[in-house]
Write a protein that holds these residues in place. Sequence first.
Motif, mmCIF file in Angstrom:
data_model
loop_
_atom_site.group_PDB
_atom_site.id
_atom_site.type_symbol
_atom_site.label_atom_id
_atom_site.label_comp_id
_atom_site.label_asym_id
_atom_site.label_seq_id
_atom_site.Cartn_x
_atom_site.Cartn_y
_atom_site.Cartn_z
ATOM 1 N N UNK A 66 32.167 51.005 36.912
ATOM 2 C CA UNK A 66 31.852 51.542 35.581
ATOM 3 C C UNK A 66 32.879 51.009 34.563
ATOM 4 N N UNK A 67 32.463 50.843 33.340
ATOM 5 C CA UNK A 67 33.318 50.267 32.303
ATOM 6 C C UNK A 67 34.634 51.022 32.138
ATOM 7 N N UNK A 68 34.610 52.326 32.258
ATOM 8 C CA UNK A 68 35.843 53.112 32.066
ATOM 9 C C UNK A 68 36.878 52.868 33.169
ATOM 10 N N UNK A 69 36.488 52.230 34.267
ATOM 11 C CA UNK A 69 37.421 51.919 35.350
ATOM 12 C C UNK A 69 37.962 50.485 35.284
ATOM 13 N N UNK A 70 37.526 49.716 34.327
ATOM 14 C CA UNK A 70 37.973 48.331 34.225
ATOM 15 C C UNK A 70 39.453 48.273 33.862
ATOM 16 N N UNK A 71 40.174 47.347 34.490
ATOM 17 C CA UNK A 71 41.567 47.087 34.127
ATOM 18 C C UNK A 71 41.578 46.192 32.883
ATOM 19 N N UNK A 72 42.738 46.019 32.293
ATOM 20 C CA UNK A 72 42.850 45.141 31.123
ATOM 21 C C UNK A 72 42.471 43.707 31.497
ATOM 22 N N UNK A 73 42.873 43.271 32.677
ATOM 23 C CA UNK A 73 42.532 41.924 33.146
ATOM 24 C C UNK A 73 41.021 41.769 33.318
ATOM 25 N N UNK A 74 40.366 42.759 33.857
ATOM 26 C CA UNK A 74 38.911 42.708 34.026
ATOM 27 C C UNK A 74 38.199 42.700 32.678
ATOM 28 N N UNK A 75 38.706 43.455 31.732
ATOM 29 C CA UNK A 75 38.121 43.444 30.380
ATOM 30 C C UNK A 75 38.239 42.051 29.771
ATOM 31 N N UNK A 76 39.391 41.417 29.960
ATOM 32 C CA UNK A 76 39.624 40.070 29.425
ATOM 33 C C UNK A 76 38.650 39.075 30.055
#
Length: 169
Positions: A66-76
């Motif tokens: 789920x989007x709320x569990x994404x790390x900063x690296x995954x968001x990038x």
Amino acid sequence: MASSNYLFPKGNSINRPPIFNGVGYHYWKTHMQIFIEAIDLNIWEAIEIGPYIPTKVACNTTIEKPREEWSEEEKRLVQYNLKVKNIITSALGMDEYFRVSNCKSAKKMWDTLQVTHEGTTDVKRSRINTLTHEYELFRMNSNESIQDMQKKVYTYNKSSCIFREKFSK
């Protein structure tokens, strides 16, 4: 007095992607790849490899995070696909935009444009055969200048190289 130069039209901008309206796909494709790679090589990977999708293992099964569990690296990493989708859609005229507007990834957009304008493997093989045949029958017409003939040779050669390169992959 404002001067205008009619002999040399304005060049492309390094800040705006080259525009594609359905004509000159090979020219646009090459320029677009250079444009995207110059921004960030990682963005180009979103086209070559496909979008990054954050996943996790739950009950011995890999599922999408789920989007709320994404790390900063995954968001990038996810952002690369969104950036290149924006670049591609900004570079397309209306007809080409509608051709790819429903694609979920930049890779799918790129592949759709490529198949539309270059064709499938069978179409490429047919084009190579046609170009080879035309080249074998090539003759200089009596009303043609040497420059016109050189343009035709160059066009045959360039087209043949483009399709042979794509076909060999």
